[in-house]
Design a protein around this motif. Structure first.
Motif, short mmCIF file in Angstrom:
data_model
loop_
_atom_site.label_atom_id
_atom_site.label_comp_id
_atom_site.label_asym_id
_atom_site.label_seq_id
_atom_site.Cartn_x
_atom_site.Cartn_y
_atom_site.Cartn_z
N ILE A 367 0.90 -1.51 -0.01
CA ILE A 367 -0.17 0.05 -0.19
C ILE A 367 0.80 0.68 -0.09
CG2 ILE A 367 -1.73 0.96 1.48
CD1 ILE A 367 -2.62 -1.15 2.64
N ASP A 368 0.92 1.54 -1.24
CA ASP A 368 1.41 3.33 -1.26
C ASP A 368 1.61 4.51 -0.65
OD1 ASP A 368 3.53 1.06 -1.49
OD2 ASP A 368 3.46 1.97 -3.96
N ALA A 369 -0.26 4.77 -0.63
CA ALA A 369 -1.39 6.16 -0.67
C ALA A 369 -2.20 5.73 0.23
CB ALA A 369 -0.95 6.44 -1.81
N ILE A 370 -2.52 6.93 1.41
CA ILE A 370 -3.98 6.47 1.55
C ILE A 370 -4.65 7.93 1.81
CG2 ILE A 370 -2.16 7.67 4.11
CD1 ILE A 370 -4.47 5.81 5.38
N ALA A 371 -5.52 8.01 1.68
CA ALA A 371 -6.72 9.34 2.24
C ALA A 371 -7.75 8.99 2.60
CB ALA A 371 -6.19 9.48 0.22
N ALA A 372 -8.46 10.28 2.99
CA ALA A 372 -9.76 10.44 3.60
C ALA A 372 -10.62 11.30 3.57
CB ALA A 372 -9.27 10.50 5.20
N ASP A 373 -12.31 10.69 3.00
CA ASP A 373 -12.52 11.77 2.45
C ASP A 373 -12.84 13.02 3.81
OD1 ASP A 373 -14.94 10.52 2.70
OD2 ASP A 373 -15.21 9.95 1.54
N ALA A 374 -14.46 13.62 2.90
CA ALA A 374 -14.50 14.59 4.47
C ALA A 374 -15.91 13.46 5.54
CB ALA A 374 -15.88 15.74 4.35
N GLU A 375 -16.50 12.86 5.35
CA GLU A 375 -17.35 11.45 5.71
C GLU A 375 -16.21 11.05 6.99
OE1 GLU A 375 -18.18 12.43 2.82
OE2 GLU A 375 -19.31 13.90 3.21
#
Length: 396
Positions: A367-375
C-alpha cells in the motif's frame, strides 16, 4: 503463492484477534469495504493491466484522486462506493512516484520520471533504481491540470534537470510554489506553479551510484512545508534538511531521523505530514514514527507500530488520529495502524483484505498511499500490479 489465494486466512470484517505478527492477520475491522481493480475501469487499456500501480492519492475539492503509473500514467478519481473513473492520460511515456499535489491555484500537479524499472510485478516488487539507465533518458517534468474541467489538457511546466526523474513533490499552496526532489542525484528544486519558472537549490546527497535495492536509496519519499513556509525533508546519512525560501538556503540541520542503531546512514524519510499544534509528523525507512517541532528544532521518537521496516503512508484524519501503513517496501504484507497524539498510543488495525466468493479473494500486500474524505472513509492505493483501490468505513 498468489496474494488473492491468501484471502482465505480471514474475512475483512473478522474480529481483531491479534496485535501484529503472523503472516497476515489481524484484519482491519470495518463497517463497509469495497475493493476495485483499476484495470476494470471503463476505458482502461487491457495491455496495461499488469503494469499499472497506484502510486499516489489525494483528497481535493470533495473528491479523491490518484495516479496509476507504469509505462503510461493516468489520473483517476474514486467515488465513495469504490467506483473508479479515468480523468485523463498523462502525456508521454512517464512514471509517477509519490508526487500528486494541489498547487493552490485550482490544479493538481504531478512530477514524472522515466519508466526505467521494467514491467509488471517485477517492477512493483523489486523497484530497481540503478543510476545507469537515467544517463541516456530525458528528465522528468512537472505537469498540472484541473480535473474538474472536462477534457482539460495537462500544462507542462517543463523539465527540472537533465537525466533526472522527479522522486517526490509537495506544495506551498498559499504561495503557489511546488517543491521536489529528483532521482538519482537528489536535486532539491522549486517551481512557480503560475509561471512555470523552475530553480534548483542544491543536492540532498552526493553519492554517484545508488545500487539496485531501494533500501539503499538516499532519496526521500516525502517532504512537507510548515506554517512559516519552510520546507523539510531528509538527506545525507539520515540528516533532516530544511529549505528556507526567505533566505534561499538549503541546509542540513543537526537533527537525524530516528532509526536502528548502526543503520543511521541508510535511514531516509518515507512520510511527512502536518499534524496538530503546528508540528510535523514523519516516518522513516526503519519504521519509526516521530514528531518534528520545527520551531524548537527538536524531534521526538514515538516508536514503531510494528516490527516491519518502513512506513509507506501516513495522514492526519478522522477523530484527530494519524492513520498509517507500516510494512516493508517489498516482500511482505503492509498493516494499517493508528496513532493518537493525545494519548500517545499506537493501535495496529491489521491487513486490508476482501473475500469475494463469486470471484477471488484479494489481499493488499503493498500500500503506497492513503487518503480520507470528509465523511471519514479511508482510501488505500495498492502499489503493486494489477492495482486495486480499497475504500473502507472503519469501525474504530
Amino acid at each position: 503463492m498468489n496474494k488473492w489465494m491468501l484471502g482465505c486466512c480471514a474475512l475483512f470484517t473478522a474480529p481483531l484477534w491479534a496485535q501484529g505478527g503472523g503472516a497476515a492477520g489481524p484484519v482491519v475491522q470495518t463497517k463497509q469495504l469495497t475493493m476495485t481493480a483499476i484495470a476494470d475501469t471503463p476505458g482502461f487499456p487491457a495491455e496495461q493491466r499488469f503494469r499499472s500501480r497506484a502510486t499516489s492519492l489525494v483528497s481535493w475539492q470533495g473528491k479523491v484522486y490518484g495516479i496509476a503509473a507504469g509505462g503510461t500514467a493516468y489520473l483517476f478519481s474514486v467515488q465513495p462506493d469504490g467506483a473508479i473513473a479515468l480523468v485523463s492520460k498523462l502525456p508521454g511515456a512517464q512514471d509517477v512516484r509519490t508526487a500528486l499535489v494541489p498547487d493552490g491555484a485550482g490544479n493538481l500537479c504531478v512530477g514524472t520520471t522515466p519508466p526505467v524499472t521494467g514491467d509488471g510485478i517485477v517492477q512493483s516488487l523489486t523497484h530497481p533504481e540503478d543510476v545507469t539507465p537515467f544517463r541516456d533518458l530525458p528528465g522528468g517534468h512537472v505537469l498540472c491540470t484541473n480535473p474538474t474541467v472536462p477534457n482539460a489538457a495537462w500544462r507542462d511546466l517543463g523539465q527540472v534537470a537533465d537525466h533526472e526523474g522527479i522522486y517526490t513533490l509537495t506544495a506551498d499552496p498559499g504561495k503557489h510554489v511546488l517543491y521536489g526532489v529528483t532521482f538519482p542525484s537528489g536535486v532539491f528544486f522549486s517551481v512557480n506553479a503560475s509561471t512555470g519558472q523552475a530553480k534548483t537549490h542544491g543536492n540532498l546527497y552526493q553519492q554517484s551510484r545508488i545500487g539496485v535495492d531501494e533500501y539503499l536509496r538516499p532519496a526521500p519519499r516525502a517532504m512537507a512545508v510548515d506554517s512559516t513556509g519552510v520546507v523539510w525533508t531528509s538527506g545525507t546519512r539520515g540528516r533532516i534538511y530544511r529549505y528556507d525560501p526567505g533566505r534561499d538556503v538549503l541546509e542540513a540541520t543537526e537533527l537525524r531521523l530516528p532509526g536502528v542503531p548502526g543503520r543511521e546512514s541508510l535511514n531516509v524519510l518515507d512520510v511527512l505530514v502536518p499534524g496538530p499544534q503546528d508540528v510535523l509528523y514523519g516516518g522513516t525507512s526503519d519504521g519509526y514514527l516521530f514528531r518534528l517541532d520545527t520551531a524548537r528544532l527538536r524531534t521526538v521518537n514515538l516508536g514503531r507500530a510494528t516490527d516491519d521496516a518502513g512506513i509507506q503512508a501516513l495522514m492526519y484524519g478522522p477523530g484527530g488520529k494519524f492513520y498509517g501503513v507500516a510494512g516493508p517496501a517489498k516482500g511482505g504484507v503492509c498493516r494499517v495502524f493508528t496513532y493518537d497524539p493525545h494519548e500517545s498510543e499506537f493501535r495496529v488495525l491489521g491487513i486490508i483484505e476482501k473475500r469475494d466468493t463469486s470471484n477471488y479473494d484479494w489481499l493488499l500486500y503493498q500500500i503506497d498511499a492513503i487518503a480520507a474524505d470528509a465523511e471519514g472513509r479511508l482510501y488505500f492505493a495498492e502499489g503493486e500490479s494489477p492495482a486495486h483501490i480499497a475504500v473502507a468505513v472503519p469501525s474504530l
